[in-house]
Write an enzyme that holds these catalytic residues in place. Sequence first.
Site, PDB file in Angstrom:
ATOM      1  N   ASN A  46       5.553  36.328 175.265  1.00 48.10           N
ATOM      2  CA  ASN A  46       4.668  37.661 175.620  1.00 48.10           C
ATOM      3  C   ASN A  46       4.751  38.024 176.924  1.00 48.10           C
ATOM      4  OD1 ASN A  46       3.249  35.629 176.975  1.00 48.10           O
ATOM      5  ND2 ASN A  46       1.340  35.738 175.922  1.00 48.10           N
ATOM      6  N   PHE A  51       0.466  24.244 170.928  1.00 49.65           N
ATOM      7  CA  PHE A  51       1.678  24.776 171.566  1.00 49.65           C
ATOM      8  C   PHE A  51       2.126  24.619 172.730  1.00 49.65           C
ATOM      9  CE2 PHE A  51      -2.041  27.226 172.047  1.00 49.65           C
ATOM     10  CZ  PHE A  51      -2.079  27.701 173.541  1.00 49.65           C
ATOM     11  N   ARG A  54      -5.516  42.175 183.885  1.00 51.17           N
ATOM     12  CA  ARG A  54      -5.632  41.392 182.711  1.00 51.17           C
ATOM     13  C   ARG A  54      -5.554  42.807 181.540  1.00 51.17           C
ATOM     14  NH1 ARG A  54      -5.014  36.137 181.065  1.00 51.17           N
ATOM     15  NH2 ARG A  54      -6.516  36.512 179.525  1.00 51.17           N
ATOM     16  N   TYR A  64      -0.391  25.298 183.722  1.00 54.85           N
ATOM     17  CA  TYR A  64      -0.941  25.412 182.237  1.00 54.85           C
ATOM     18  C   TYR A  64      -1.715  23.987 181.982  1.00 54.85           C
ATOM     19  CZ  TYR A  64       1.288  29.935 181.205  1.00 54.85           C
ATOM     20  OH  TYR A  64       1.747  31.168 181.139  1.00 54.85           O
ATOM     21  N   HIS A 101       2.286  36.531 182.732  1.00 55.29           N
ATOM     22  CA  HIS A 101       1.036  35.901 183.015  1.00 55.29           C
ATOM     23  C   HIS A 101       0.419  36.567 184.143  1.00 55.29           C
ATOM     24  CE1 HIS A 101      -1.560  32.518 184.030  1.00 55.29           C
ATOM     25  NE2 HIS A 101      -1.471  33.036 185.255  1.00 55.29           N
ATOM     26  N   LYS A 107       7.423  36.184 183.195  1.00 51.74           N
ATOM     27  CA  LYS A 107       8.071  34.967 182.425  1.00 51.74           C
ATOM     28  C   LYS A 107       9.499  35.099 182.182  1.00 51.74           C
ATOM     29  CE  LYS A 107       3.432  34.000 179.865  1.00 51.74           C
ATOM     30  NZ  LYS A 107       2.650  33.840 178.995  1.00 51.74           N
ATOM     31  N   GLU A 139      -3.946  29.287 191.429  1.00 49.47           N
ATOM     32  CA  GLU A 139      -2.592  29.721 190.924  1.00 49.47           C
ATOM     33  C   GLU A 139      -1.971  30.190 192.180  1.00 49.47           C
ATOM     34  OE1 GLU A 139      -3.812  30.608 186.233  1.00 49.47           O
ATOM     35  OE2 GLU A 139      -3.090  32.282 187.394  1.00 49.47           O
TER      36      GLU A 139
END
Length: 149
Positions: A112, A57, A85, A49, A115, A9, A126
């Site tokens: 964070n 958010f 993950r 998303y 992704h 990100k 994706e």
Amino acid sequence: MEQTFIMIKPDGVQRGLVGEVISRFEKKGFLLKGLKLLTVERAFAEKHYADLSAKPFFSGLVDYIVSGPVVAMIWEGKGVVLTGRKIIGATNPLASEPGTIRGDFAIDIGRNVIHGSDSVDSATKEIALWFSEGSVNWQSSVHPWVYES
Ligand code: IDP
Ligand code: MG
């Protein structure tokens, strides 16, 4: 072979964590099958998303993703979705174990760093969204040193 979509990100790019992230996936033995640095438009981030569009958010999340360049990647290997993950850590970095990317490099949930697809199904979607050109067709010559067969 299983593939996952990993994105560094804008905060991860700004903070100079691109090499660190790539290194962790490489050293595990996963194979890099796609890689690009790009900035995305709001509509694209909203599509990525889409499942979270009802969350409070959501607009802040879209602001975050369009705020600078991201590094989009396809990683391949046995179990790469789930293990990816685990390498990334929990969504909230304060709940991520040390040794994970978010556990080592992040504090706030809205910053964070990275992704990763949460299932084989979302990985397929994706990868299709981010890599319409497809993945790069190559195999590692160390494959027999990573896999028993
Ligand atoms: P994930 O990235 O671990 O899969 P998701 O629940 O899919 O987590 O959420 C996507 C992203 O949305 C998170 O990585 C984080 O950047 C952001 N996010 C999730 N929950 C919150 C929140 O409660 N506040 C702010 N941002 C959030
Ligand atoms: Mg998610």
